[in-house]
Write a protein that holds these residues in place. Structure first.
Motif, PDB file in Angstrom:
ATOM      1  N   GLY A  25       4.084  -0.001  12.106  1.00 28.70           N
ATOM      2  CA  GLY A  25       2.998  -0.097  11.144  1.00 28.70           C
ATOM      3  C   GLY A  25       3.118  -1.285  10.200  1.00 28.70           C
ATOM      4  O   GLY A  25       2.116  -1.904   9.835  1.00 28.70           O
ATOM      5  N   GLN A  26       4.358  -1.638   9.798  1.00 33.36           N
ATOM      6  CA  GLN A  26       4.538  -2.761   8.889  1.00 33.36           C
ATOM      7  C   GLN A  26       4.148  -4.078   9.554  1.00 33.36           C
ATOM      8  O   GLN A  26       3.557  -4.956   8.919  1.00 33.36           O
ATOM      9  N   VAL A  27       4.475  -4.211  10.830  1.00 33.48           N
ATOM     10  CA  VAL A  27       4.110  -5.425  11.567  1.00 33.48           C
ATOM     11  C   VAL A  27       2.597  -5.543  11.665  1.00 33.48           C
ATOM     12  O   VAL A  27       2.029  -6.631  11.474  1.00 33.48           O
ATOM     13  N   VAL A  28       1.943  -4.418  11.947  1.00 30.46           N
ATOM     14  CA  VAL A  28       0.474  -4.414  12.030  1.00 30.46           C
ATOM     15  C   VAL A  28      -0.138  -4.834  10.698  1.00 30.46           C
ATOM     16  O   VAL A  28      -1.073  -5.643  10.648  1.00 30.46           O
ATOM     17  N   SER A  29       0.396  -4.303   9.599  1.00 29.97           N
ATOM     18  CA  SER A  29      -0.128  -4.628   8.276  1.00 29.97           C
ATOM     19  C   SER A  29      -0.009  -6.122   7.975  1.00 29.97           C
ATOM     20  O   SER A  29      -0.946  -6.754   7.473  1.00 29.97           O
ATOM     21  N   THR A  30       1.161  -6.675   8.274  1.00 33.27           N
ATOM     22  CA  THR A  30       1.395  -8.101   8.011  1.00 33.27           C
ATOM     23  C   THR A  30       0.444  -8.969   8.826  1.00 33.27           C
ATOM     24  O   THR A  30      -0.176  -9.908   8.308  1.00 33.27           O
ATOM     25  N   PHE A  31       0.317  -8.652  10.098  1.00 33.62           N
ATOM     26  CA  PHE A  31      -0.560  -9.428  10.978  1.00 33.62           C
ATOM     27  C   PHE A  31      -2.009  -9.343  10.513  1.00 33.62           C
ATOM     28  O   PHE A  31      -2.747 -10.346  10.519  1.00 33.62           O
ATOM     29  N   LEU A  42       0.497   1.675  17.988  1.00 31.64           N
ATOM     30  CA  LEU A  42       1.641   0.936  17.443  1.00 31.64           C
ATOM     31  C   LEU A  42       2.283   1.690  16.277  1.00 31.64           C
ATOM     32  O   LEU A  42       3.509   1.663  16.114  1.00 31.64           O
ATOM     33  N   ALA A  43       1.451   2.376  15.490  1.00 31.09           N
ATOM     34  CA  ALA A  43       1.991   3.165  14.378  1.00 31.09           C
ATOM     35  C   ALA A  43       2.876   4.284  14.896  1.00 31.09           C
ATOM     36  O   ALA A  43       3.913   4.595  14.299  1.00 31.09           O
ATOM     37  N   HIS A  94      -6.065  -0.191   7.757  1.00 29.68           N
ATOM     38  CA  HIS A  94      -6.410   1.196   7.444  1.00 29.68           C
ATOM     39  C   HIS A  94      -5.593   2.189   8.275  1.00 29.68           C
ATOM     40  O   HIS A  94      -5.043   3.156   7.733  1.00 29.68           O
ATOM     41  N   ILE A  95      -5.501   1.948   9.555  1.00 25.89           N
ATOM     42  CA  ILE A  95      -4.761   2.857  10.421  1.00 25.89           C
ATOM     43  C   ILE A  95      -3.272   2.825  10.103  1.00 25.89           C
ATOM     44  O   ILE A  95      -2.602   3.867  10.072  1.00 25.89           O
ATOM     45  N   SER A  96      -2.727   1.644   9.858  1.00 24.55           N
ATOM     46  CA  SER A  96      -1.303   1.564   9.513  1.00 24.55           C
ATOM     47  C   SER A  96      -1.042   2.263   8.182  1.00 24.55           C
ATOM     48  O   SER A  96      -0.004   2.908   8.001  1.00 24.55           O
ATOM     49  N   ASN A  97      -1.988   2.186   7.254  1.00 24.71           N
ATOM     50  CA  ASN A  97      -1.853   2.909   5.996  1.00 24.71           C
ATOM     51  C   ASN A  97      -1.807   4.416   6.225  1.00 24.71           C
ATOM     52  O   ASN A  97      -0.966   5.123   5.666  1.00 24.71           O
ATOM     53  N   LEU A 146       2.358   6.347  -1.287  1.00 25.15           N
ATOM     54  CA  LEU A 146       0.961   6.750  -1.303  1.00 25.15           C
ATOM     55  C   LEU A 146       0.191   5.836  -2.244  1.00 25.15           C
ATOM     56  O   LEU A 146      -0.913   5.386  -1.918  1.00 25.15           O
ATOM     57  N   ARG A 147       0.794   5.532  -3.386  1.00 23.33           N
ATOM     58  CA  ARG A 147       0.153   4.614  -4.327  1.00 23.33           C
ATOM     59  C   ARG A 147       0.047   3.208  -3.746  1.00 23.33           C
ATOM     60  O   ARG A 147      -1.015   2.578  -3.802  1.00 23.33           O
ATOM     61  N   SER A 148       1.141   2.708  -3.182  1.00 21.05           N
ATOM     62  CA  SER A 148       1.122   1.327  -2.683  1.00 21.05           C
ATOM     63  C   SER A 148       0.158   1.166  -1.514  1.00 21.05           C
ATOM     64  O   SER A 148      -0.592   0.180  -1.448  1.00 21.05           O
ATOM     65  N   ARG A 149       0.145   2.144  -0.620  1.00 15.64           N
ATOM     66  CA  ARG A 149      -0.737   2.033   0.543  1.00 15.64           C
ATOM     67  C   ARG A 149      -2.207   2.253   0.160  1.00 15.64           C
ATOM     68  O   ARG A 149      -3.110   1.661   0.756  1.00 15.64           O
ATOM     69  N   ALA A 150      -2.456   3.098  -0.832  1.00 10.36           N
ATOM     70  CA  ALA A 150      -3.829   3.298  -1.295  1.00 10.36           C
ATOM     71  C   ALA A 150      -4.362   2.022  -1.943  1.00 10.36           C
ATOM     72  O   ALA A 150      -5.501   1.594  -1.684  1.00 10.36           O
ATOM     73  N   ILE A 151      -3.539   1.394  -2.777  1.00  7.67           N
ATOM     74  CA  ILE A 151      -3.968   0.152  -3.430  1.00  7.67           C
ATOM     75  C   ILE A 151      -4.136  -0.964  -2.401  1.00  7.67           C
ATOM     76  O   ILE A 151      -5.095  -1.747  -2.469  1.00  7.67           O
TER      77      ILE A 151
END
Length: 407
Positions: free
Chosen positions: A286-292, A280-281, A329-332, A223-228
Motif C-alpha cells: 500500500g505504501q508503494v501505491v500511495s507514493t506512486f 497490491l494492498a 483511496h484504496i491504499s488508504n 487513521l488521522r494521517s490517512r484521512a488527511i
C-alpha cells in the motif's frame, strides 16, 4: 480479532461469503449513489442558462453536494454499527432517489439546491455498503472485495460526468437525474432481496456512537494521517472537477455538455487502478501505491498547466489524476480497515468525512482560484494541495515505522 466480529450472522462460512455477482451489484449501487453527486459538473453552463443564474452560482451546487455528503458521512454512516445494515443502506437509497427526482423536476434554482442537498446527504448509502463488503467477504480476500466495490464507487464518481453530458443531449440537463432516480429505486429493491441481514449484536446509543468517532480518531494516528492524506488528494482532484467544465466550454475548446461528458470516459483508467490497488494492498504494498499515486498527481497538474489550449495535451494529465485518486483511496482504506476490524463502519465514517471535507474544500478553492486567477491559479491550487499530501505521506511512513518497532 475477526473482520466479521460485531455481525449477528457471525463469521461466515466459506459457502456463505458474498459472491462476485453480489459484490458487482453492490459496486453498481455504490457507483450510482456516489455518482449522483457529480452529475452537475459538466452541466453547469446548461443549468445556469436554464434556471437563469450565473455560472458561479450554478457551481455552488458542486460544493453543496460534497458538503452534504460529508455531513451524511458524519451523522448517518455511523448508524451502520447500530442499525441493521441492509435496511439502512436501502432506506438511504430510497431517500436519495427522492432527492434526484426533485432535482430532475426543478423549475428554479432553489428547488435544485433542495434536491442536491437531499441527494448528497442520503447517497452516503454507498459508504454503508463498502464496510459490508469487507465484513461479509472471505477475510483473506477482503482487500479484493473492497477494491471491487470501490471500483464501482469510483466509476460512479469518475464516469458520472459522461452519463450526465450524454443524457443532457437527449432531453436536457434534468434527464440524468430522472433516469438515475428510477435506477436507484430498482437497485434498492434488488439489494433488499439478495443481501443478508447484518447487525452489531451489542449496539451503542447514537450519542455514544458519535463520541466513539472522536475516540477512534484519537486512538489511531494512522487513521488521522490517512484521512488527511485522502482529503488532500481528493481536494486536489476536486479543484479540477469543479472548474474543468468551465474551461472546456469556454474559449480555446468550446465543447458541448456531451463532449465534456465524453472526457469523463478517461475515468475508466481510475476504475481499473482501484482493483489493482486493492490486490497490491492485500500483498502489503500500500505504501508503494500511495507514493506512486502522488507522483502521478503532481505530474498531472504540471501537464494540465503546460497543455492549456491543446485538448490532447489536456487529456493525458487528466488521465494521470483519474488514476492517482482511486489508487490513494484504496491504499488508504487497506490501512484503516485493519486498525479496528470490529468498527469498520465508524472507521470508514471518520475517514470518509475528512475525505469529502477535502473534496468540498477543493471545489470551493478551485472555483475561487478560477474566478480570481484563471487556469494558472487553478493549477497552482491543485499542486499546493498535492504537495501538502506529500508531507502527510512522509508523516504516515514514520507512523508505520513506529508501529513496526512496537510489534
Amino acid at each position: 480479532m475477526s473482520d466479521n466480529q460485531g455481525l449477528n450472522i457471525g463469521v461466515p462460512k466459506s459457502s456463505s461469503y458474498l459472491t462476485t455477482s453480489t459484490l458487482l451489484l453492490m459496486a453498481i449501487a455504490t457507483g450510482l449513489c456516489a455518482g449522483a453527486n457529480y452529475f452537475n459538473q459538466p452541466l453547469l453552463n446548461s443549468i445556469a442558462l436554464s434556471l437563469g443564474v450565473s455560472e458561479g452560482l450554478a457551481a455552488t451546487t458542486v460544493t453543496l453536494s460534497q458538503v452534504a455528503y460529508a455531513v451524511g458521512l458524519l451523522f448517518l454512516v455511523p448508524l451502520g454499527d447500530k442499525l441493521e445494515q441492509r435496511g439502512l443502506a436501502v432506506g438511504l437509497m430510497l431517500i436519495a432517489a427522492a432527492g434526484l427526482l426533485i432535482s430532475g423536476y426543478a423549475h428554479n434554482f432553489s428547488m435544485l439546491l433542495l434536491g442536491t442537498l437531499i441527494t448528497g446527504l442520503f447517497s452516503v448509502a454507498a459508504q454503508t455498503l463498502v464496510p459490508m463488503a469487507a465484513n461479509l467477504s472471505d477475510p483473506q480476500r477482503s482487500g479484493r472485495a473492497v477494491g471491487l466495490v470501490m471500483s464501482g464507487l469510483l466509476a460512479g464518481i469518475l464516469l458520472a460526468r459522461t452519463a450526465a453530458g450524454l443524457l443532457s443531449e437527449v432531453d436536457g440537463w434534468t434527464t440524468v437525474y430522472r433516469v438515475t432516480a428510477v435506477l436507484m429505486l430498482v437497485l434498492a429493491a434488488t439489494l433488499w432481496l439478495i443481501l443478508p441481514k447484518a447487525r452489531n449484536p451489542h449496539p451503542k446509543s447514537y450519542a455514544a456512537t458519535l463520541k466513539s468517532l472522536l475516540a477512534l480518531a484519537i486512538t489511531y494516528p494512522r487513521l488521522r494521517s490517512r484521512a488527511i492524506l485522502g482529503g488532500l488528494v481528493f481536494g486536489s482532484v476536486s479543484v479540477l472537477f469543479s472548474t474543468m467544465a468551465l474551461l472546456l466550454s469556454g474559449p480555446g475548446y468550446h465543447l458541448s455538455d456531451s463532449q465534456i461528458g465524453l472526457v469523463g470516459l478517461l475515468g475508466i483508467g481510475g476504475v481499473i487502478t482501484a482493483n489493482l490497488a486493492g490486490r497490491l494492498a492485500d500483498r502489503g504494498r500500500g505504501q508503494v501505491v500511495s507514493t506512486f499515486a502522488l507522483v502521478l498527481l503532481l505530474l498531472g497538474w504540471l501537464g494540465l498547466y503546460l497543455g492549456l489550449g491543446n485538448l490532447w495535451l489536456f487529456l493525458l494529465p487528466l488521465l494521470l489524476l483519474d488514476i492517482a485518486l482511486p489508487a490513494i483511496h484504496i491504499s488508504n482504506q487497506s490501512v484503516i480497515y485493519r486498525l479496528a476490524p470490529e468498527a469498520k463502519a465508524r472507521v470508514n465514517a471518520v475517514y470518509m468525512t475528512v475525505y469529502f471535507i477535502g473534496a468540498a474544500s477543493g471545489s470551493a478553492l478551485g472555483a475561487a482560484a478560477w474566478s480570481h486567477g484563471g487556469w494558472g491559479a487553478t493549477c497552482a491550487t491543485g499542486m499546493v494541495l498535492g504537495a501538502l499530501a506529500w508531507l502527510v505521506l512522509i508523516y504516515d511512513q514514520r507512523l508505520l515505522k513506529r508501529e513496526v518497532k512496537e510489534r
